[in-house]
Design a protein around this motif. Sequence first.
Motif, PDB file in Angstrom:
ATOM      1  N   LYS A   1       0.863   4.170  -2.940  1.00 38.22           N
ATOM      2  CA  LYS A   1       0.356   5.622  -2.401  1.00 38.22           C
ATOM      3  C   LYS A   1       1.640   6.478  -2.718  1.00 38.22           C
ATOM      4  O   LYS A   1       1.461   7.750  -2.968  1.00 38.22           O
ATOM      5  CB  LYS A   1       0.156   5.559  -0.682  1.00 38.22           C
ATOM      6  N   ALA A   2       2.924   6.255  -2.298  1.00 31.63           N
ATOM      7  CA  ALA A   2       4.014   6.920  -2.543  1.00 31.63           C
ATOM      8  C   ALA A   2       4.395   7.139  -4.190  1.00 31.63           C
ATOM      9  O   ALA A   2       5.096   8.234  -4.321  1.00 31.63           O
ATOM     10  CB  ALA A   2       5.373   6.441  -1.553  1.00 31.63           C
ATOM     11  N   GLN A   3       3.860   6.200  -4.619  1.00 28.45           N
ATOM     12  CA  GLN A   3       4.507   6.251  -6.054  1.00 28.45           C
ATOM     13  C   GLN A   3       3.317   5.908  -7.182  1.00 28.45           C
ATOM     14  O   GLN A   3       3.356   5.121  -8.005  1.00 28.45           O
ATOM     15  CB  GLN A   3       5.771   5.311  -6.358  1.00 28.45           C
ATOM     16  N   ARG A   4       2.497   6.836  -6.973  1.00 28.41           N
ATOM     17  CA  ARG A   4       1.096   6.547  -7.878  1.00 28.41           C
ATOM     18  C   ARG A   4       1.343   6.377  -9.333  1.00 28.41           C
ATOM     19  O   ARG A   4       0.746   5.996  -9.988  1.00 28.41           O
ATOM     20  CB  ARG A   4      -0.089   7.803  -7.646  1.00 28.41           C
TER      21      ARG A   4
ATOM     22  N   LYS B   1       1.004  -1.142   0.091  1.00 30.58           N
ATOM     23  CA  LYS B   1       0.133  -0.016  -0.046  1.00 30.58           C
ATOM     24  C   LYS B   1       0.886   1.237   0.079  1.00 30.58           C
ATOM     25  O   LYS B   1       0.472   2.155  -0.590  1.00 30.58           O
ATOM     26  CB  LYS B   1      -0.758   0.170   1.334  1.00 30.58           C
ATOM     27  N   THR B   2       1.968   1.120   0.699  1.00 29.40           N
ATOM     28  CA  THR B   2       2.890   2.500   0.727  1.00 29.40           C
ATOM     29  C   THR B   2       3.319   2.701  -0.489  1.00 29.40           C
ATOM     30  O   THR B   2       3.354   3.796  -1.119  1.00 29.40           O
ATOM     31  CB  THR B   2       4.023   2.119   1.877  1.00 29.40           C
ATOM     32  N   HIS B   3       3.953   1.663  -1.274  1.00 27.74           N
ATOM     33  CA  HIS B   3       4.370   1.718  -2.779  1.00 27.74           C
ATOM     34  C   HIS B   3       3.542   2.504  -3.533  1.00 27.74           C
ATOM     35  O   HIS B   3       3.909   3.463  -4.304  1.00 27.74           O
ATOM     36  CB  HIS B   3       5.059   0.429  -2.996  1.00 27.74           C
TER      37      HIS B   3
END
Lengths: 282, 325
Positions: free
Chosen positions: B149-152, B145-147
């Motif tokens: 969100k951080a690299q849409r 989820k972090t990836h």
Amino acid sequence: MSDYAHPEVLVTTDWVKENLGKPGIALIEVDVDTKAYDAGHVPGAVGFNWETQLNDSVKRDIISKDDFQSLLRESGVQNDDTVILYGDNNNWFAAFAYWIFKIYGHDDVRLMNGGRQKWLDEDDKDLTVDAPSVSPSNYTVSGGRDDLRALLPDVLAASKDGSHNLVDVRSPDEFTGKVIAPPGMSETAQRGGHVPGARNVPWATAVAEDGTFKSRDELEAIYTKGQNLDRGKPTIAYCRIGERSSHTWFVLTYLLGYDNVRNYDGSWTEYGNLIAAPIEKG
Amino acid sequence: MPRHDVRVYDDIFEMMPSEENPTPLVRVRNSLPDESEYRLYAKLEWLNPLGSVKDRAAWQMVQDLEARGEIGNGRGIVEPTSGNTGFSMAALASARGHHMKAVVPNKVPAEKKILLKMAGAELDVVNDELCPAPGLGDGSINLAKTHAKAQRDRYVMPNQYENVQNMEAHVRTTGPEIWRQTEGKITHFFTSLGTCGTVSGTSKYLKSKNPDIRVIAVQPSEGHDVPGVRNVSQLEVTKLFDPDLIDEILEIDFELAYVRAVELLQKDGLRAGPSSGLIFEGARQILQREGQGAGVGVMIFCDDVFKYTSNLVKHLPELGQGLEP
């Protein structure tokens, strides 16, 4: 959050979102998982590594005053900044960093309630991999609070004379000595058990299902009523290496308003390795 | 048009399973206690193009993302996966020209991690051994989820645990295949629980055809290490679990999953993996309990045993003996 003893030490994720990029606010992420920051962080946040940046790299100790000052200078933090700390695992190491900020006398420090997880779970909150733009500061450590930290002699004395609330915030299995450390942890001890006279209040009992802190009433019910902690006595909290107990130190000091709470960061990895120190099991 | 009669295809995508091109049903006889009227079939999902039942969900999700314009032009996939979904998705995505990052728990066997890399996925391995804490969820899901969100601009997360396309794949393919292959005579459907896409989708279709079909989900006892399946206590991560679509959840001692997997290979020539062994043991117990009158059971055999040899040796130590001169 308003009924806490010091509600000003917590901010919500929404508050952080509204204040992103504003001058005078320094956002700092501190995680258990030291890779998490690189994978994505709150825009503008600086990342501190608890292993290499908040601890001394040679002797076992927290970062020295000079190194702390250098770290904050490199990170662009100013003395009068509002420092917002957040991290993974319900702010374990964010609370540890909070404790160090207070030891070195920073005035305005706050935790983002719910930590990294809450931010991640909220659809309207962004993450980035972009490094923040940082202008080095002239940060100066002037004051300091040695009285926030318990050292081994304090713990031995407190255990012997019953003058303190001793709070062991580890899991019940660590407290009873069934295990020496949680599975997968490399820092450990020679013996299992707890400091004689300590009460077991696992740190996570302070946290609600959504990762934020429980209400003041709930916390009073757990610590003051449930565990009969005596508000008239000083308190020492400990765990395995001092990060989970920073979390409880934060709860007792700021959310419940206990006077004179200290974190014993030597914790079980110091105490459980001592020759001839008394240990209780079960 | 795919030529299923002679099995000649223009590309791997034409080989994907469908009512016209089902994975085989093979009757399991030899490992059962007695000959009986009951016909118990294994559906050999390892004969899917990339070797597991997960081809169905992976292909459905990739097609859906393409159709909605969510992937392409440099934007690829990030997905938390314990192996099979990731392998299918990585290979299918690569074949379609998309990149993929797989977030994998450290406890996943090395064979599966290596296969993911071979299929073109970039690995991100997560240590899942942290102290459990309130509201933290699953480490690999969080990191994926972090990836995302951080690299849409680089990643979209299909999220097999929440994506209805995972279930839809089985409504469209597994269910109709089984209905046709058994000529509508299926009485019992046996499968395991993971994302719950297979059980929910197949059950939804089969029960729409005949509400009396019994759907039995076989789960390993707690503390298990059967890759790819979950105990009900571990299902908080999935949103595709629908108890109304399951008639019974049967718990099996997980050690039997390994015993039955080897038995299936030695007695039936079926190269069944541990999760297939688990489901087979569940079917055996239901048959023992309910007798073996007329009926038709279908078991999902999710994947084969080749990826799990080291895992099997752990539970059946005799397999590891006599390997040296």
